[in-house]
Design an enzyme around this catalytic site. Structure first.
Site, PDB file in Angstrom:
ATOM      1  N   LYS A   1       5.286   9.599   8.268  1.00 29.25           N
ATOM      2  CA  LYS A   1       5.551   9.191   9.600  1.00 29.25           C
ATOM      3  C   LYS A   1       6.466   9.546  10.360  1.00 29.25           C
ATOM      4  CE  LYS A   1       3.058   5.175   7.915  1.00 29.25           C
ATOM      5  NZ  LYS A   1       1.442   5.075   8.407  1.00 29.25           N
TER       6      LYS A   1
ATOM      7  N   ASP B   1       9.216   2.855  -1.117  1.00 32.14           N
ATOM      8  CA  ASP B   1       8.450   3.454  -0.267  1.00 32.14           C
ATOM      9  C   ASP B   1       8.708   3.185   0.963  1.00 32.14           C
ATOM     10  OD1 ASP B   1       4.695   3.362   0.016  1.00 32.14           O
ATOM     11  OD2 ASP B   1       6.362   4.141   1.450  1.00 32.14           O
TER      12      ASP B   1
ATOM     13  N   TYR C   1       0.814  -1.198   0.086  1.00 29.89           N
ATOM     14  CA  TYR C   1      -0.064   0.103   0.039  1.00 29.89           C
ATOM     15  C   TYR C   1       0.892   1.140   0.003  1.00 29.89           C
ATOM     16  CZ  TYR C   1      -3.465   3.429   1.877  1.00 29.89           C
ATOM     17  OH  TYR C   1      -4.108   4.682   1.886  1.00 29.89           O
TER      18      TYR C   1
HETATM   19  P1  KE4 Z   1      -0.335   8.570   4.354  1.00 23.09           P
HETATM   20  O1  KE4 Z   1      -0.878   9.098   3.229  1.00 23.09           O
HETATM   21  O2  KE4 Z   1      -1.395   7.935   5.302  1.00 23.09           O
HETATM   22  O3  KE4 Z   1       0.173   9.572   5.356  1.00 23.09           O
HETATM   23  O4  KE4 Z   1       0.791   7.510   3.808  1.00 23.09           O
HETATM   24  C1  KE4 Z   1       0.260   6.638   3.195  1.00 23.09           C
HETATM   25  C2  KE4 Z   1       1.273   5.416   2.970  1.00 23.09           C
HETATM   26  C3  KE4 Z   1       2.178   4.973   2.236  1.00 23.09           C
HETATM   27  N1  KE4 Z   1       3.295   4.284   2.086  1.00 23.09           N
HETATM   28  C4  KE4 Z   1       3.140   3.263   2.996  1.00 23.09           C
HETATM   29  C5  KE4 Z   1       3.980   2.230   2.998  1.00 23.09           C
HETATM   30  C6  KE4 Z   1       2.078   3.278   4.182  1.00 23.09           C
HETATM   31  O5  KE4 Z   1       2.131   2.330   5.160  1.00 23.09           O
HETATM   32  C7  KE4 Z   1       1.281   4.552   4.201  1.00 23.09           C
HETATM   33  C8  KE4 Z   1       0.003   4.449   5.311  1.00 23.09           C
HETATM   34  N2  KE4 Z   1      -0.095   3.420   6.091  1.00 23.09           N
HETATM   35  C9  KE4 Z   1      -1.123   3.226   6.836  1.00 23.09           C
HETATM   36  C10 KE4 Z   1      -1.165   2.131   7.773  1.00 23.09           C
HETATM   37  N3  KE4 Z   1      -0.117   1.028   7.414  1.00 23.09           N
HETATM   38  C11 KE4 Z   1      -1.752   4.534   7.298  1.00 23.09           C
HETATM   39  C12 KE4 Z   1      -2.967   4.339   8.260  1.00 23.09           C
HETATM   40  C13 KE4 Z   1      -4.086   4.710   7.751  1.00 23.09           C
HETATM   41  O6  KE4 Z   1      -4.423   4.674   6.529  1.00 23.09           O
HETATM   42  O7  KE4 Z   1      -5.284   5.281   8.697  1.00 23.09           O
END
Ligand code: KE4
Length: 431
Positions: free
Chosen positions: A267, A239, A144
Site C-alpha cells: 500500500k 503484517d 486478512y
Molecule cells: P494485496 O495483495 O491486496 O496488495 O495485500 C493483501 C493484504 C495483506 N495484508 C493486509 C493487512 C491487507 O489489508 C491486505 C489487503 N487489503 C485489502 C483491503 N483491506 C485490499 C483490498 C482488496 O482486496 O481489494
C-alpha cells in the site's frame, strides 16, 4: 444520482472480467448496488464516469496517504517514465528504497521488494518456515493477509483450532499447518503453544486488525505475542500492509513499541503503484535467495517506476511527525463527531479507532474480538453506504473495512461527511 455510464461499463466489464472487477470488494456486492467506475481522482476526491464527485474515504484501501494525484509526488514522473519502465536488472532507486525502509522501520535491517501485500506475507511465511525448519503457523480469525493458500483459512472445529479453507481450491494439505487463534485473546495462543510450540514457525498478525473493520490490539496483546514467540523460538511476523507508515513513520511497531522479527509492507510504500515488501533481521533475511536457500522471485519486483513513487511518498513521511499528528487529529475529530451523532440519533453503533485508523460498526460495543464483529448489522451498513454515496461520500463498500483519511482531507470535508452521516443515520434508524 445519475450513474448510467458506470452501469453501461459495468455490464460490458462483466462479459470479460469475473464480476466485472479485478478485486471482489469493488463489486459492491455487500452493499447491494452496482459499482461506480472511477474516471479520475484529485486530492481527497474521486469522480465517476458520470461526473459525480465523491469525497473518498477508501483512498485505494490505504496507499494514498497524500490523496489522489499529489503534485509533489508526481512532479517528475514523466521524466522517469521516458527513461523506461522496467529493466529486469537492478537499479539504484531499489537500493535507496531499501535503505529508507530500514531507516524508518524500528526492526527491519534488510528488505526484499515484491509486487503486492499477498506476495509479501506469502514470502514471509515461507521464510519463517525455512529459517525455523518448522511447518506450523498461527494466524487470527478475522485478520486478512492476502490470498495465498495457507492464509485463506478460518477456525475449524476441534480443541486445537485446526483451520479449514475459506475457498474452494485451497487444499486440506495446505491448511493443515495453519492454526487459527482469537485476536486479542492471548490465552488462545498460549494454549496452542503449550500443545505444539516446537512445531510453530511463526505467528502472523495485523498489529491493528483492519480487515474485520478496525479492531485495535487490547493492552498487552502485542507484547504477549512478542514474549511467547521469543519463549518458543518462533518468528513474530507483523503484517503492516495497512499500518505500515500509516500509524506512524515507523508503523505500528513505533506506535505501540513492540517490534517483530519480520514485517510485511504494501500500500503506502507504493504510493498507489503495485508494491509489497517483506523485511527483518539480517540473520533471517540472509536465508533468502540468492544468498540463502529460501526461494522467492518476481519479474517486476523493485520496478523502478513504483520504487520512485514509493520513495517520494516515504521521504515525505520520514521524520515528519507533524503529518501523523495532523492525520490522527482528523481521525479523532471524526471519531468524536460520529459518537456525538450516534448518541443524538439514538442508533446502535460503535466507533473503533487506533491512531488514524477508524471504523464504525452497526452493533453495541465494545468490539474487541471477531465474534463481536460478527454480531454487526451488515444489512444496516449497506443501507448506510447507499445513503452516504448518494450524498457524495464514498465509504468502503463493506462493514469489514476501515475509513481511510489522507493529508488531502480537510476539516470541511470531514464536516460534510458528518452532516451526511447524521442525515443517513436518521433515515436508516427506523429500518
Ligand atoms: P494485496 O495483495 O491486496 O496488495 O495485500 C493483501 C493484504 C495483506 N495484508 C493486509 C493487512 C491487507 O489489508 C491486505 C489487503 N487489503 C485489502 C483491503 N483491506 C485490499 C483490498 C482488496 O482486496 O481489494
Amino acid at each position: 444520482m445519475n450513474t448510467s455510464k458506470s452501469k453501461e461499463i459495468y455490464e460490458k466489464s462483466k462479459i470479460y472480467i469475473p464480476g466485472g472487477v479485478n478485486s471482489p470488494v469493488r463489486a459492491f456486492n455487500s452493499v447491494g448496488i452496482d459499482p461506480i467506475f472511477i474516471n479520475r481522482g484529485t486530492g481527497s476526491k474521486v469522480y465517476d464516469e458520470d461526473g459525480n464527485e465523491y469525497i473518498d474515504f477508501i483512498c485505494s484501501w490505504g496507499p494514498l496517504i497524500f490523496g489522489h494525484s499529489n503534485e509533489d509526488i508526481l512532479s517528475d514522473v514523466d521524466e522517469i517514465i521516458k527513461r523506461g519502465t522496467s529493466y529486469g536488472m537492478p537499479t539504484e532507486i531499489e537500493y535507496k528504497m531499501a535503505k529508507l525502509i530500514t531507516q524508518m522501520s524500528p526492526s527491519v535491517e534488510m528488505v526484499r521488494m515484491v509486487n503486492s501485500g499477498t506476495e509479501a506475507t506469502m514470502s514471509a511465511i515461507r521464510l519463517a518456515r525455512g529459517y525455523t525448519r518448522r511447518d506450523k503457523i498461527i494466524k487470527f480469525e478475522g485478520c486478512y493477509h492476502g490470498h495465498s493458500d495457507s492464509l485463506l483459512v478460518k477456525t475449524g472445529s476441534g480443541a486445537l483450532t485446526f483451520s479449514i479453507p475459506t475457498s474452494p481450491g485451497v487444499t486440506e494439505g495446505t491448511t493443515k499447518d495453519t492454526l487459527v487463534c482469537t485476536y486479542n485473546d492471548l490465552d488462545s495462543v498460549k494454549k496452542v503453544f503449550e500443545e505444539k510450540g516446537d512445531e510453530i514457525a511463526a505467528i502472523i498478525v495485523e498489529p491493528v486488525a483492519g480487515n474485520m473493520g478496525v479492531v485495535p490490539p487490547t493492552k498487552g496483546f502485542l507484547q504477549g505475542l512478542r514474549e511467547i514467540t521469543k519463549e518458543y523460538g518462533a518468528i513474530l511476523i507483523f503484517d503492516e500492509v495497512i499500518t505500515g507508515f500509516r500509524l506512524s513513520s515507523g508503523g505500528a511497531q513505533k506506535y505501540y513499541g513492540v517490534t517483530s522479527d519480520l514485517t510485511c509492507y504494501g500500500k503506502i510504500i507504493g504510493g498507489g503503484l503495485p508494491v509489497g515488501a517483506y523485511g527483518g533481521k539480517k540473520e533471517i533475511m540472509n536465508m533468502v535467495s540468492p544468498v540463502g536457500p529460501v526461494y522467492q522471485a518476481g519479474t517486476l519486483s523493485g520496478n523502478p517506476l513504483a520504487m520512485y513513487i514509493g520513495y517520494k511518498t516515504l521521504k515525505r513521511l520520514q521524520d515528519n511527525d507533524e503529518i501523523y499528528k495532523s492525520l490522527e487529529g482528523k481521525a479523532i475529530y471524526l471519531e468524536q463527531g460520529l459518537n456525538k451523532i450516534i448518541d443524538e440519533v439514538g442508533i446502535e453503533a460503535t466507533v473503533n479507532r487506533a491512531g488514524v485508523m477508524l471504523s464504525m460498526f452497526f452493533s453495541e460495543g465494545p468490539i474487541e474480538k471477531y465474534e463481536e464483529v460478527m454480531k454487526c448489522d451488515t444489512e444496516r451498513y449497506g443501507m448506510f453506504f447507499k445513503e452516504m454515496i448518494s450524498r457524495g461520500i464514498l465509504l468502503a463498500p463493506s462493514q469489514y473495512e476501515g475509513i481511510f483519511i489522507s493529508e488531502a482531507h480537510t476539516i470541511e470535508h470531514l464536516d460534510k461527511m458528518l452532516r451526511a452521516t447524521r442525515e443517513s443515520l436518521n433515515i436508516i434508524k427506523n429500518n
